[in-house]
Scaffold this active site. Structure first.
Site, PDB file in Angstrom:
ATOM      1  N   ASN A   9       1.171 -17.359  19.923  1.00 32.56           N
ATOM      2  CA  ASN A   9       1.048 -17.800  18.574  1.00 32.56           C
ATOM      3  C   ASN A   9       1.629 -16.722  17.608  1.00 32.56           C
ATOM      4  OD1 ASN A   9       0.138 -18.187  16.032  1.00 32.56           O
ATOM      5  ND2 ASN A   9      -2.133 -17.585  16.315  1.00 32.56           N
ATOM      6  N   TRP A  10       2.966 -16.924  17.069  1.00 31.29           N
ATOM      7  CA  TRP A  10       3.761 -15.976  16.411  1.00 31.29           C
ATOM      8  C   TRP A  10       3.185 -15.671  15.079  1.00 31.29           C
ATOM      9  CZ3 TRP A  10       9.361 -17.750  17.557  1.00 31.29           C
ATOM     10  CH2 TRP A  10       9.457 -17.426  19.248  1.00 31.29           C
ATOM     11  N   LYS A  11       2.123 -16.414  14.536  1.00 27.74           N
ATOM     12  CA  LYS A  11       1.649 -16.191  13.161  1.00 27.74           C
ATOM     13  C   LYS A  11       2.661 -16.230  12.181  1.00 27.74           C
ATOM     14  CE  LYS A  11      -2.100 -13.772  15.413  1.00 27.74           C
ATOM     15  NZ  LYS A  11      -3.380 -13.211  15.461  1.00 27.74           N
ATOM     16  N   HIS A  96      -7.304 -22.540  13.804  1.00 26.45           N
ATOM     17  CA  HIS A  96      -7.411 -21.034  14.386  1.00 26.45           C
ATOM     18  C   HIS A  96      -8.351 -20.298  13.355  1.00 26.45           C
ATOM     19  CE1 HIS A  96      -5.692 -17.099  14.656  1.00 26.45           C
ATOM     20  NE2 HIS A  96      -5.319 -17.615  15.966  1.00 26.45           N
ATOM     21  N   GLU A  98      -7.860 -17.691  11.944  1.00 21.61           N
ATOM     22  CA  GLU A  98      -7.222 -17.175  10.394  1.00 21.61           C
ATOM     23  C   GLU A  98      -7.320 -18.453   9.689  1.00 21.61           C
ATOM     24  OE1 GLU A  98      -3.948 -15.389  12.381  1.00 21.61           O
ATOM     25  OE2 GLU A  98      -5.063 -13.810  13.069  1.00 21.61           O
ATOM     26  N   GLU A 166     -11.694 -18.416  21.324  1.00 27.41           N
ATOM     27  CA  GLU A 166     -11.043 -17.213  20.473  1.00 27.41           C
ATOM     28  C   GLU A 166     -12.248 -16.688  19.742  1.00 27.41           C
ATOM     29  OE1 GLU A 166      -6.836 -17.153  20.276  1.00 27.41           O
ATOM     30  OE2 GLU A 166      -7.270 -18.263  18.309  1.00 27.41           O
ATOM     31  N   GLY A 172      -6.952  -9.765  17.481  1.00 27.38           N
ATOM     32  CA  GLY A 172      -6.265  -8.600  16.651  1.00 27.38           C
ATOM     33  C   GLY A 172      -6.814  -7.054  16.574  1.00 27.38           C
ATOM     34  N   SER A 208      -6.837 -10.473  21.786  1.00 30.19           N
ATOM     35  CA  SER A 208      -6.431  -9.457  22.277  1.00 30.19           C
ATOM     36  C   SER A 208      -6.175  -9.260  23.870  1.00 30.19           C
ATOM     37  CB  SER A 208      -7.543  -8.126  21.967  1.00 30.19           C
ATOM     38  OG  SER A 208      -7.577  -7.997  20.737  1.00 30.19           O
TER      39      SER A 208
HETATM   40  C1  PEP Z   1      -4.357 -15.393  18.227  1.00 29.48           C
HETATM   41  O1  PEP Z   1      -3.749 -15.223  17.057  1.00 29.48           O
HETATM   42  O2  PEP Z   1      -4.894 -16.542  18.331  1.00 29.48           O
HETATM   43  C2  PEP Z   1      -4.748 -14.112  18.897  1.00 29.48           C
HETATM   44  C3  PEP Z   1      -5.564 -14.336  20.097  1.00 29.48           C
HETATM   45  O3  PEP Z   1      -4.202 -12.925  18.520  1.00 29.48           O
HETATM   46  P1  PEP Z   1      -4.284 -11.466  19.498  1.00 29.48           P
HETATM   47  O4  PEP Z   1      -3.722 -11.896  20.633  1.00 29.48           O
HETATM   48  O5  PEP Z   1      -3.329 -10.752  18.608  1.00 29.48           O
HETATM   49  O6  PEP Z   1      -5.738 -11.031  19.476  1.00 29.48           O
END
Ligand code: PEP
Length: 247
Positions: A9-11, A96, A98, A166, A172, A208
């Protein structure tokens, strides 16, 4: 053979030109081990660049980070399932953390997006997970169950579905769930999906994940793969991560 999915996931990172360089470096690392798929979720502006760079390589796939539930119309700034599909997407992240916690997306909206994904023939990757407060109050399974119920309320229950567990507190933050904690939730997700005849289900863990903890997480049989944000942004790190534990 065990099948594993590595979803990046490049966000809000990596534009079209950068995406082409990224994919060149990633592909230069050589063929993927058998039984592994790598899915890229770039920002919408880079969907086409990624789709063109991966062409129709069997183990690679590109998806959108989000879609709006209407197929077209006056919704400035949004993209629809059919538009994402036209740009090359074959999957979509839905709900997601976010989207839920930064943009205020509700469970009901997540359900509409799941239905829209089906209508556009995009494989949904439904993201679920609890906040730290909810975990500490012992509400993890109740929250995840509520999110599953809302997401599948209006969706035809067939086809392949991927759920990404998640935990919000792990995204993050550098703090990941232990394989055991994740496994407990994954088992509950699979049981819910089985009881509601949702179709073929894969359950990924996200939060993470990095080069240091991926092997331990992937050794847990309940984990069918990982959804990764920060550690997917560098093509060399990501190329290494998707080969974790492969012989
Ligand atoms: C995500 O954006 O779905 C995610 C798991 O981010 P990170 O790996 O940076 O925690």
């Amino acid at each position: 053979m065990r099948y594993l999915v590595f979803a990046a996931n490049w966000k809000m990172n990596i534009g079209p030109l950068e995406a082409r360089y990224y994919l060149r470096s990633f592909l230069d690392a050589g063929p993927l081990p058998a039984g592994r798929e790598v899915w890229f979720f770039p920002p919408a502006v880079s969907l086409e660049a990624v789709a063109q760079s991966i062409k129709s390589r069997e183990q690679l796939l590109v998806g959108a980070q989000d879609i709006y539930w209407e197929p077209k119309g006056p919704y400035t700034g949004a993209i629809s399932g059919p538009l994402a599909s036209q740009a090359g997407a074959r999957a979509v992240l839905v709900g997601h953390s976010e989207r839920r916690h930064v943009f205020g997306e509700t469970d009901e909206q997540t359900g509409k997006k799941m239905a829209a994904a089906s209508a556009a023939d995009l494989q949904p990757v439904l993201c679920v997970g609890e906040t730290l407060e909810q975990r500490e109050a012992g509400q993890t399974l109740a929250v995840v169950t509520r999110q599953l119920e809302a997401a599948f309320a209006g969706r035809p229950r067939s086809g392949r579905v991927t759920v990404a567990y998640e935990p919000v507190w792990a995204i993050g933050t550098g703090r990941n769930a232990t394989p055991r904690d994740a496994a407990e939730v994954h088992t509950a997700i699979r049981a819910w999906m089985g009881a509601h005849k949702v179709g073929e289900t894969r359950v990924l863990y996200g939060g993470s994940v990095n080069l240091k903890n991926a092997a331990e997480l992937l050794a847990e049989p309940e984990i069918d793969g990982v959804l990764v944000g920060g550690a997917s942004l560098d093509p060399h790190t990501w190329a290494e991560l998707v080969r974790t534990g492969a012989t």
